[in-house]
Design a protein around this motif. Structure first.
Motif, PDB file in Angstrom:
ATOM      1  N   PRO A  98      29.178  62.673  50.791  1.00 40.36           N
ATOM      2  CA  PRO A  98      29.583  63.091  49.454  1.00 40.36           C
ATOM      3  C   PRO A  98      29.038  62.150  48.385  1.00 40.36           C
ATOM      4  O   PRO A  98      28.801  60.966  48.640  1.00 40.36           O
ATOM      5  CB  PRO A  98      31.112  63.033  49.506  1.00 40.36           C
ATOM      6  CG  PRO A  98      31.415  62.026  50.567  1.00 40.36           C
ATOM      7  CD  PRO A  98      30.313  62.153  51.574  1.00 40.36           C
ATOM      8  N   ARG A  99      28.822  62.681  47.192  1.00 38.16           N
ATOM      9  CA  ARG A  99      28.447  61.862  46.048  1.00 38.16           C
ATOM     10  C   ARG A  99      29.661  61.097  45.546  1.00 38.16           C
ATOM     11  O   ARG A  99      30.803  61.421  45.872  1.00 38.16           O
ATOM     12  CB  ARG A  99      27.923  62.763  44.915  1.00 38.16           C
ATOM     13  CG  ARG A  99      26.778  63.680  45.287  1.00 38.16           C
ATOM     14  CD  ARG A  99      25.478  62.940  45.425  1.00 38.16           C
ATOM     15  NE  ARG A  99      25.074  62.295  44.174  1.00 38.16           N
ATOM     16  CZ  ARG A  99      24.448  62.921  43.179  1.00 38.16           C
ATOM     17  NH1 ARG A  99      24.147  64.208  43.270  1.00 38.16           N
ATOM     18  NH2 ARG A  99      24.085  62.249  42.090  1.00 38.16           N
ATOM     19  N   ILE A 100      29.421  60.078  44.721  1.00 36.16           N
ATOM     20  CA  ILE A 100      30.497  59.385  44.016  1.00 36.16           C
ATOM     21  C   ILE A 100      30.282  59.583  42.520  1.00 36.16           C
ATOM     22  O   ILE A 100      29.189  59.318  41.996  1.00 36.16           O
ATOM     23  CB  ILE A 100      30.549  57.888  44.353  1.00 36.16           C
ATOM     24  CG1 ILE A 100      31.014  57.695  45.794  1.00 36.16           C
ATOM     25  CG2 ILE A 100      31.487  57.154  43.395  1.00 36.16           C
ATOM     26  CD1 ILE A 100      31.302  56.253  46.172  1.00 36.16           C
ATOM     27  N   ALA A 101      31.300  60.101  41.845  1.00 37.93           N
ATOM     28  CA  ALA A 101      31.261  60.321  40.402  1.00 37.93           C
ATOM     29  C   ALA A 101      32.273  59.390  39.746  1.00 37.93           C
ATOM     30  O   ALA A 101      33.456  59.389  40.117  1.00 37.93           O
ATOM     31  CB  ALA A 101      31.588  61.778  40.071  1.00 37.93           C
ATOM     32  N   VAL A 102      31.812  58.596  38.795  1.00 37.30           N
ATOM     33  CA  VAL A 102      32.651  57.591  38.144  1.00 37.30           C
ATOM     34  C   VAL A 102      32.837  57.956  36.676  1.00 37.30           C
ATOM     35  O   VAL A 102      31.855  58.160  35.952  1.00 37.30           O
ATOM     36  CB  VAL A 102      32.038  56.181  38.256  1.00 37.30           C
ATOM     37  CG1 VAL A 102      32.981  55.146  37.657  1.00 37.30           C
ATOM     38  CG2 VAL A 102      31.725  55.842  39.710  1.00 37.30           C
ATOM     39  N   VAL A 103      34.088  58.029  36.249  1.00 41.22           N
ATOM     40  CA  VAL A 103      34.397  58.314  34.845  1.00 41.22           C
ATOM     41  C   VAL A 103      34.398  56.998  34.080  1.00 41.22           C
ATOM     42  O   VAL A 103      35.175  56.090  34.392  1.00 41.22           O
ATOM     43  CB  VAL A 103      35.765  59.011  34.709  1.00 41.22           C
ATOM     44  CG1 VAL A 103      36.096  59.271  33.236  1.00 41.22           C
ATOM     45  CG2 VAL A 103      35.775  60.319  35.489  1.00 41.22           C
ATOM     46  N   SER A 104      33.508  56.891  33.081  1.00 40.65           N
ATOM     47  CA  SER A 104      33.386  55.644  32.330  1.00 40.65           C
ATOM     48  C   SER A 104      32.904  55.930  30.923  1.00 40.65           C
ATOM     49  O   SER A 104      32.030  56.769  30.706  1.00 40.65           O
ATOM     50  CB  SER A 104      32.395  54.693  33.013  1.00 40.65           C
ATOM     51  OG  SER A 104      32.142  53.552  32.207  1.00 40.65           O
ATOM     52  N   MET A 105      33.474  55.208  29.959  1.00 39.39           N
ATOM     53  CA  MET A 105      33.046  55.321  28.563  1.00 39.39           C
ATOM     54  C   MET A 105      32.050  54.225  28.182  1.00 39.39           C
ATOM     55  O   MET A 105      31.622  54.150  27.040  1.00 39.39           O
ATOM     56  CB  MET A 105      34.267  55.266  27.645  1.00 39.39           C
ATOM     57  CG  MET A 105      35.169  56.486  27.729  1.00 39.39           C
ATOM     58  SD  MET A 105      34.374  57.956  27.042  1.00 39.39           S
ATOM     59  CE  MET A 105      34.420  57.552  25.281  1.00 39.39           C
ATOM     60  N   THR A 106      31.691  53.375  29.125  1.00 41.83           N
ATOM     61  CA  THR A 106      30.769  52.278  28.823  1.00 41.83           C
ATOM     62  C   THR A 106      29.560  52.222  29.751  1.00 41.83           C
ATOM     63  O   THR A 106      28.559  51.579  29.428  1.00 41.83           O
ATOM     64  CB  THR A 106      31.490  50.917  28.911  1.00 41.83           C
ATOM     65  OG1 THR A 106      31.915  50.706  30.273  1.00 41.83           O
ATOM     66  CG2 THR A 106      32.694  50.871  27.978  1.00 41.83           C
ATOM     67  N   GLY A 107      29.657  52.855  30.916  1.00 42.70           N
ATOM     68  CA  GLY A 107      28.599  52.719  31.913  1.00 42.70           C
ATOM     69  C   GLY A 107      28.686  51.430  32.702  1.00 42.70           C
ATOM     70  O   GLY A 107      27.743  51.058  33.400  1.00 42.70           O
ATOM     71  N   ASN A 108      29.839  50.762  32.629  1.00 44.15           N
ATOM     72  CA  ASN A 108      30.038  49.511  33.353  1.00 44.15           C
ATOM     73  C   ASN A 108      30.505  49.821  34.776  1.00 44.15           C
ATOM     74  O   ASN A 108      31.694  49.841  35.064  1.00 44.15           O
ATOM     75  CB  ASN A 108      31.060  48.630  32.628  1.00 44.15           C
ATOM     76  CG  ASN A 108      31.265  47.294  33.321  1.00 44.15           C
ATOM     77  OD1 ASN A 108      30.482  46.897  34.187  1.00 44.15           O
ATOM     78  ND2 ASN A 108      32.326  46.587  32.947  1.00 44.15           N
ATOM     79  N   LEU A 109      29.550  50.087  35.637  1.00 40.98           N
ATOM     80  CA  LEU A 109      29.837  50.412  37.033  1.00 40.98           C
ATOM     81  C   LEU A 109      29.532  49.208  37.917  1.00 40.98           C
ATOM     82  O   LEU A 109      28.638  48.413  37.604  1.00 40.98           O
ATOM     83  CB  LEU A 109      28.997  51.603  37.492  1.00 40.98           C
ATOM     84  CG  LEU A 109      29.532  53.009  37.216  1.00 40.98           C
ATOM     85  CD1 LEU A 109      29.830  53.221  35.756  1.00 40.98           C
ATOM     86  CD2 LEU A 109      28.551  54.057  37.738  1.00 40.98           C
ATOM     87  N   PRO A 110      30.257  49.045  39.026  1.00 39.10           N
ATOM     88  CA  PRO A 110      29.980  47.898  39.897  1.00 39.10           C
ATOM     89  C   PRO A 110      28.598  48.000  40.524  1.00 39.10           C
ATOM     90  O   PRO A 110      28.161  49.081  40.941  1.00 39.10           O
ATOM     91  CB  PRO A 110      31.090  47.993  40.957  1.00 39.10           C
ATOM     92  CG  PRO A 110      31.507  49.420  40.948  1.00 39.10           C
ATOM     93  CD  PRO A 110      31.357  49.881  39.531  1.00 39.10           C
TER      94      PRO A 110
END
Length: 234
Positions: A98-110
């Motif tokens: 599966p894909r991983i979808a991250v909700v973020s308002m900054t694009g600060n992903l690990p």
């Protein structure tokens, strides 16, 4: 009162979850006194079987949806599945993982989410965030849902339109609140940990907009040691 069904391992437990809904299945853990995390992480509340269930539920999903705060706190990585899980998915015409979808308002992903050997994560954000932070689609697949803030209903619809029909939400509580407010949670899987955690501020939760509580049906109660695994359907 009929006692809950007892299981000894994840092979027995996952059989109760083999029918993920087309839509949003949320998976959460709570302490016995209602905390969703301890020290900002769900891990201290969990147990080995709960961690194994998390991986098993991922194997049944098309996409894992998570808030950026949870992704950072839990040091999220691309989904890794066993050979048996991959074979199960292949037999049903599903993608390898599966894909991983991250909700973020900054694009600060690990940084741990980025692996050349794995599918790129999906960044779910708003049009305003794209302009403010100069976000592009170079590191991730960009999914723009909403203008000022992320419109979770639009995000869910766009994921479905891409063939990602079975969405597993792993939190955190702020994202779950948004999905509940929009009436998007089709199934809720809850692990009740035999722990007292006290007050544990998590996320930026605001008062729900619901006119009344949403009714659910209890589908099962399963026990392993002192942990309870519950599944509710809308």
């Amino acid at each position: 009162m009929t006692p809950p069904t007892e299981v000894v391992d994840v092979e027995e437990l996952v059989e109760f979850y083999r029918d993920p809904p087309v839509g949003v299945r949320a998976n959460m853990i709570f302490s016995a006194d209602g905390a969703a995390a301890f020290g900002g992480r769900a891990g201290p509340l969990s147990c080995p079987l709960d961690q194994q269930l998390l991986k098993a539920l991922r194997g049944l999903a098309d996409v894992v949806l998570v808030g950026a705060g949870t992704a950072r706190a839990e040091n999220y990585r691309p989904v890794r599945l066993s050979d048996a899980q991959r074979e199960w998915r292949a037999a049903r015409g599903l993608a390898d993982v599966p894909r991983i979808a991250v909700v973020s308002m900054t694009g600060n992903l690990p940084q741990s989410l980025f692996d050349p050997s794995a599918p790129a994560p999906i960044l779910v954000t708003s049009a305003q965030a794209v302009a403010r932070h100069h976000l592009s689609g170079e590191r991730w697949q960009l999914l723009i849902a909403g203008d000022d803030t992320v419109a979770v209903s639009d995000a869910v619809q766009q994921l479905k339109s891409q063939g990602l029909q079975r969405i597993l939400c792993e939190g955190g509580p702020t994202l779950l609140d948004s999905l509940v407010d929009e009436g998007l949670v089709d199934e809720l899987c809850v692990t009740i940990a035999p722990r007292l955690a006290g007050g544990q501020p998590v996320g930026t939760r605001i008062q729900a907009r619901l006119a009344s509580p949403t009714a659910l049906r209890l589908r099962h109660v399963v026990q392993h040691q002192d942990y309870l695994f519950l599944k509710y359907a809308r």
